[in-house]
Design an enzyme around this catalytic site. Structure first.
Site, PDB file in Angstrom:
ATOM      1  N   LEU A  80     -46.667  61.772 -51.419  1.00 64.72           N
ATOM      2  CA  LEU A  80     -45.620  62.494 -52.141  1.00 64.72           C
ATOM      3  C   LEU A  80     -44.385  62.716 -51.268  1.00 64.72           C
ATOM      4  O   LEU A  80     -44.486  63.032 -50.093  1.00 64.72           O
ATOM      5  CB  LEU A  80     -46.165  63.837 -52.634  1.00 64.72           C
ATOM      6  CG  LEU A  80     -47.388  63.754 -53.556  1.00 64.72           C
ATOM      7  CD1 LEU A  80     -47.806  65.147 -54.005  1.00 64.72           C
ATOM      8  CD2 LEU A  80     -47.110  62.851 -54.755  1.00 64.72           C
TER       9      LEU A  80
ATOM     10  N   HIS B  72     -41.052  62.742 -55.874  1.00 67.28           N
ATOM     11  CA  HIS B  72     -42.158  63.284 -56.684  1.00 67.28           C
ATOM     12  C   HIS B  72     -41.940  64.770 -56.961  1.00 67.28           C
ATOM     13  O   HIS B  72     -42.256  65.262 -58.041  1.00 67.28           O
ATOM     14  CB  HIS B  72     -43.491  63.118 -55.949  1.00 67.28           C
ATOM     15  CG  HIS B  72     -43.879  61.690 -55.717  1.00 67.28           C
ATOM     16  ND1 HIS B  72     -43.881  61.102 -54.483  1.00 67.28           N
ATOM     17  CD2 HIS B  72     -44.272  60.727 -56.592  1.00 67.28           C
ATOM     18  CE1 HIS B  72     -44.273  59.850 -54.579  1.00 67.28           C
ATOM     19  NE2 HIS B  72     -44.508  59.588 -55.847  1.00 67.28           N
TER      20      HIS B  72
ATOM     21  N   ARG C 249     -42.822  53.605 -50.272  1.00 79.01           N
ATOM     22  CA  ARG C 249     -42.847  52.412 -49.418  1.00 79.01           C
ATOM     23  C   ARG C 249     -41.737  52.431 -48.368  1.00 79.01           C
ATOM     24  O   ARG C 249     -41.720  51.573 -47.490  1.00 79.01           O
ATOM     25  CB  ARG C 249     -42.755  51.146 -50.272  1.00 79.01           C
ATOM     26  CG  ARG C 249     -44.023  50.897 -51.090  1.00 79.01           C
ATOM     27  CD  ARG C 249     -44.032  49.515 -51.719  1.00 79.01           C
ATOM     28  NE  ARG C 249     -45.337  49.185 -52.275  1.00 79.01           N
ATOM     29  CZ  ARG C 249     -45.683  49.333 -53.556  1.00 79.01           C
ATOM     30  NH1 ARG C 249     -44.810  49.806 -54.430  1.00 79.01           N
ATOM     31  NH2 ARG C 249     -46.892  49.011 -53.966  1.00 79.01           N
TER      32      ARG C 249
END
Ligand code: PAF
Length: 287
Positions: free
Chosen positions: A40, A44, A194
């Site tokens: 997270l 998020h 990522r």
């Protein structure tokens, strides 16, 4: 989910579908689902914040879904840190549902699954065959398990959002999909789990995406100018572009010179082996 004055809201971790159903049944009032694969970040948390604005209770799912990763993709390497995730949303959500793969998929691949159809085979789906089938299968299961009033998704994964909206419409799923704007790092880079794979130099190069998006925004409302920005970016090849396209947001087809109205600008490039996405909706009103 506004805690009563003087009380401390608690977040409960649930690991099994049975536990989830029990805790879900005890929630009174409206419920929002925030589906995530964990790792997270502030993007998020923006989804969680929107969910809290909309509903009395929030369930966050934290599950790296093997079905949406193809052979050779980063399923094994995908960042996982449940403790950090729990700390990030403690007191902000009622439930964190973090099942094991065996719990989620007693049979893998499942005997019956959901397919994203033709929309799942273009763009990201062309580069990642089966990816969107995996996404819609897990999202359908999560919606069934949590029966939310609202499910919240980020706009960065624009094709995923369009496909999930189609999933809900086509299968008459009783949930409202709430899109949330892309969250950015101070540099302008779209937040993504990522991004942790990138070196400092890679992060710098990745700014080509947000700069191209800014140029596309500036070029709208002209159809020709918008398409020229994307064409020029591809020609300059400052990064390994997968595509930089102006799409009809409903059909995900490339717009032509006659198009007027909303346009989904979607940019995907590979930097240091990491596939990065950025997107925006702009409005075109003139040639
Ligand atoms: O966007 C994601 O993180 C995933 O695709 C989702 C929606 C949680 C399904 O695994």
């Amino acid at each position: 989910m506004t805690p009563a004055a003087g009380t401390t809201p608690r977040t409960t971790l649930v690991r099994t579908k049975a536990e989830l159903r029990t805790h879900r049944a005890a929630l009174r009032g409206s419920v929002a689902l925030v589906p995530t694969m964990g790792a997270l970040h502030d993007g998020h948390l923006a989804l969680v914040a929107r969910a809290r604005e909309l509903c009395d209770h929030v369930i966050l799912s934290d599950f790296v879904n093997p079905l949406q990763f193809g052979p050779g993709e980063d399923y094994e390497a995908y960042p996982r840190d449940l403790e950090a995730d729990l700390a990030a949303v403690d007191g902000l959500v009622d439930l964190v549902f973090a099942p094991s793969v065996e719990e989620m998929y007693p049979v893998l691949p499942p005997t019956v699954s959901v397919t994203a159809g033709a929309a799942g085979t273009i763009l990201e789906g062309a580069a990642r065959p089966g990816h969107f089938d995996g996404v819609v299968t897990v999202v359908t299961k999560l919606l069934q398990l949590t029966t939310p009033d609202v499910a919240v998704f980020g706009r960065k994964d624009a094709q995923q959002l369009a496909i999930i909206q189609a999933l809900v419409a086509d299968l008459d799923l009783p949930v409202r999909i709430e899109p949330v704007e892309i969250q950015r790092e101070p540099s302008g880079l779209a937040r993504s789990s990522r991004n942790v794979y990138l070196s400092d130099a890679g992060r710098e190069r990745a700014l080509v995406l947000s700069r191209t998006l800014a140029a596309a925004r500036a070029a709208a409302p002209s159809n020709a100018a918008l398409r020229a920005v994307l064409h020029d970016a591809l020609q300059r090849a400052e990064i390994d572009w997968a595509y930089a396209l102006a799409l009809d947001p409903a059909t995900l087809e490339e717009i032509d010179a006659a198009h007027r109205g909303e346009v989904l600008v979607t940019l995907v490039g590979r930097i240091e082996g990491v596939r990065l996405l950025d997107a925006a909706v702009v409005v075109v009103t003139e040639a």
